[in-house]
Write a protein that holds these residues in place. Structure first.
Motif, PDB file in Angstrom:
ATOM      1  N   GLY A   1      37.370  40.481  44.444  1.00  0.00           N
ATOM      2  CA  GLY A   1      37.330  40.062  43.050  1.00  0.00           C
ATOM      3  C   GLY A   1      36.531  38.797  42.839  1.00  0.00           C
TER       4      GLY A   1
ATOM      5  N   SER B   1      32.327  29.628  38.469  1.00  0.00           N
ATOM      6  CA  SER B   1      32.551  30.989  38.951  1.00  0.00           C
ATOM      7  C   SER B   1      32.821  30.940  40.442  1.00  0.00           C
TER       8      SER B   1
ATOM      9  N   GLN C   1      37.656  35.094  33.072  1.00  0.00           N
ATOM     10  CA  GLN C   1      37.412  36.528  33.172  1.00  0.00           C
ATOM     11  C   GLN C   1      37.380  36.910  34.646  1.00  0.00           C
ATOM     12  N   VAL C   2      38.151  37.930  35.027  1.00  0.00           N
ATOM     13  CA  VAL C   2      38.154  38.380  36.417  1.00  0.00           C
ATOM     14  C   VAL C   2      37.650  39.813  36.487  1.00  0.00           C
ATOM     15  N   LEU C   3      36.964  40.101  37.580  1.00  0.00           N
ATOM     16  CA  LEU C   3      36.481  41.444  37.888  1.00  0.00           C
ATOM     17  C   LEU C   3      36.991  41.810  39.267  1.00  0.00           C
TER      18      LEU C   3
ATOM     19  N   THR D   1      37.175  44.850  42.295  1.00  0.00           N
ATOM     20  CA  THR D   1      36.400  46.007  42.734  1.00  0.00           C
ATOM     21  C   THR D   1      37.005  46.618  43.987  1.00  0.00           C
TER      22      THR D   1
ATOM     23  N   THR E   1      36.409  49.693  39.370  1.00  0.00           N
ATOM     24  CA  THR E   1      36.486  48.304  38.922  1.00  0.00           C
ATOM     25  C   THR E   1      37.466  48.182  37.766  1.00  0.00           C
ATOM     26  N   ASP E   2      37.943  46.961  37.551  1.00  0.00           N
ATOM     27  CA  ASP E   2      38.765  46.665  36.387  1.00  0.00           C
ATOM     28  C   ASP E   2      38.564  45.196  36.034  1.00  0.00           C
ATOM     29  N   THR E   3      38.730  44.856  34.773  1.00  0.00           N
ATOM     30  CA  THR E   3      38.530  43.482  34.314  1.00  0.00           C
ATOM     31  C   THR E   3      39.709  43.045  33.464  1.00  0.00           C
ATOM     32  N   LYS E   4      39.877  41.742  33.374  1.00  0.00           N
ATOM     33  CA  LYS E   4      40.908  41.171  32.507  1.00  0.00           C
ATOM     34  C   LYS E   4      40.518  39.737  32.167  1.00  0.00           C
ATOM     35  N   SER E   5      40.951  39.281  30.993  1.00  0.00           N
ATOM     36  CA  SER E   5      40.629  37.939  30.521  1.00  0.00           C
ATOM     37  C   SER E   5      41.896  37.172  30.183  1.00  0.00           C
TER      38      SER E   5
END
Length: 300
Positions: free
Chosen positions: A230, A243, A278-280, A282, A287-291
Motif C-alpha cells: 500500500g 507520500s 488517501q491510501v491505495l 494493491t 486494488t482498493d482506495t480509501k480517504s
C-alpha cells in the motif's frame, strides 16, 4: 512440488519423492494419517510429493519435519481433506489458530506426544506442531516433532521453522496446480490515532509537530500467504504534502495484520489546516482506495 530451497538453513537428511498414494494410510510411510479422522484411500487423492528432513529449530535443538503436498480432483475435495484434519484435532479438544491472521483457511495446531514406555526405556514427552491448508485442488501439510519445549523463545523458533517449510510448500503447490482464482483485496477501514498518556487513541486532529499513526485494516481472498502492499498520500486541497509506503504491522488481540504509516505535520499558521489522507492498497491486479480527512492544529 519440491520446496527444498525454502526449508530452514542447516536442514539435513533430506529425502523426497512423488508419493505412492497406496501407502499414504501407512503411518510408517507418512505420519499425517495419524491426524485425520478418515483415510486417504477414500479422499480421492490423485498424487503428490512427500519430504522428510532434520531441521534446526535453534542452535541446540533439532526436529524431524515432514511436508506432504497432495492433489485431488476438485477444490471441494481438497477442502474436505483439510476439514478432516481440523475435525480430528477438534475432537481431541485441541484448538488451532490461523497460520496468519489474513489466511484463516490455513490452520496451525500445537500439541504434545508421548512415546510408549518399555521395560528398558521410559516414556518421553515430545512437542509437535502441524500446519494444513488447501490451495485450489491441492493440500499442504507440514509437521515438526521435537523434544519437549518449555520456553517461549524455542516455541517461537519452532513456529518460524514450521512457517518456512509450510509456506515454501504453498509456493510449490501454486506452481504445481497452475493459476487459481485471482486474489482480491478490500479496505475495511482507515483510521488515524495519536498517543494520549502513552496510549493510542483515535482522533480526527493532530497538534502541529505531533506524530499520527495511520492504519489500514483489510480483507483478502485467494491470497494464501501473500500480503497486499500500500501507499499513502496526504493532500492539502490538491497539493501533495507527503507520500510514502505503508508497512505491514500487527495490532490487537487476537493479532491482526494491518498496513500502517507514521507521519507528523507542521502548522505555522494561526488557524487549523484541513488535510486529506488517501491510501491505495494493491494485491496482484486487485486494488482498493480509501480517504480520511483530518485537521492539524496550530502551535499554542
Amino acid at each position: 512440488m519440491n520446496p527444498w530451497t525454502n526449508w530452514p538453513d542447516g536442514t539435513t537428511a533430506e529425502t523426497g519423492a512423488a508419493v505412492d498414494v497406496t501407502k499414504l494410510d501407512d503411518q510408517t510411510y507418512s505420519p499425517f494419517v495419524l491426524f485425520h479422522t478418515s483415510k486417504y484411500a477414500g479422499s480421492g487423492v490423485l498424487g503428490g510429493y512427500l519430504q522428510t528432513a532434520t531441521v534446526n529449530i535453534t542452535s541446540t535443538q533439532q526436529g524431524l519435519s515432514y511436508w506432504l503436498g497432495t492433489y485431488y480432483p476438485t477444490a471441494a475435495a481438497s477442502s474436505a481433506r483439510v476439514d478432516d484434519l481440523v475435525n480430528h484435532f477438534t475432537s481431541e479438544s485441541i484448538t488451532g489458530v490461523p497460520c496468519i491472521s489474513t489466511w484463516t483457511a490455513c490452520h496451525l495446531f500445537a500439541f504434545s506426544l508421548t512415546s510408549t514406555a518399555t521395560a528398558t526405556t521410559p516414556s518421553t514427552t515430545l512437542t509437535a506442531a502441524i500446519i494444513v491448508y488447501a490451495e485450489g485442488n491441492a493440500v499442504g501439510e507440514t509437521l515438526i516433532v521435537t523434544s519437549d519445549i518449555t520456553d517461549t523463545a524455542t516455541a517461537q523458533a519452532l513456529g518460524v521453522a514450521l512457517g518456512k517449510i509450510g509456506f515454501g510448500g504453498d509456493t510449490a503447490l501454486k506452481a504445481a496446480s497452475g493459476p487459481g482464482p485471482a486474489p482480491t483485496v478490500g479496505i475495511d477501514s482507515l483510521t488515524l490515532s495519536h498517543k494520549v498518556k502513552s496510549k493510542l487513541k483515535g482522533t480526527a486532529s493532530l497538534k502541529s509537530g505531533e506524530k499520527g499513526l495511520f492504519e489500514v485494516s483489510f480483507h483478502t481472498t485467494n491470497s494464501g500467504v501473500d500480503l497486499p502492499t500500500g501507499t499513502i498520500v496526504v493532500l492539502k486541497g490538491t497539493k501533495q504534502i507527503v507520500s510514502g509506503a505503508l508497512q505491514a504491522a500487527t495490532t490487537g488481540t487476537p493479532a491482526q495484520v494491518v498496513l500502517a504509516a507514521v507521519a507528523k505535520f507542521t502548522n505555522k499558521s494561526k488557524k487549523a489546516i484541513h488535510l486529506t489522507a488517501q491510501v491505495l492498497v494493491t494485491l496482484g491486479a486487485s486494488t482498493d482506495t480509501k480517504s480520511l480527512t483530518f485537521t492539524v492544529k496550530p502551535k499554542p
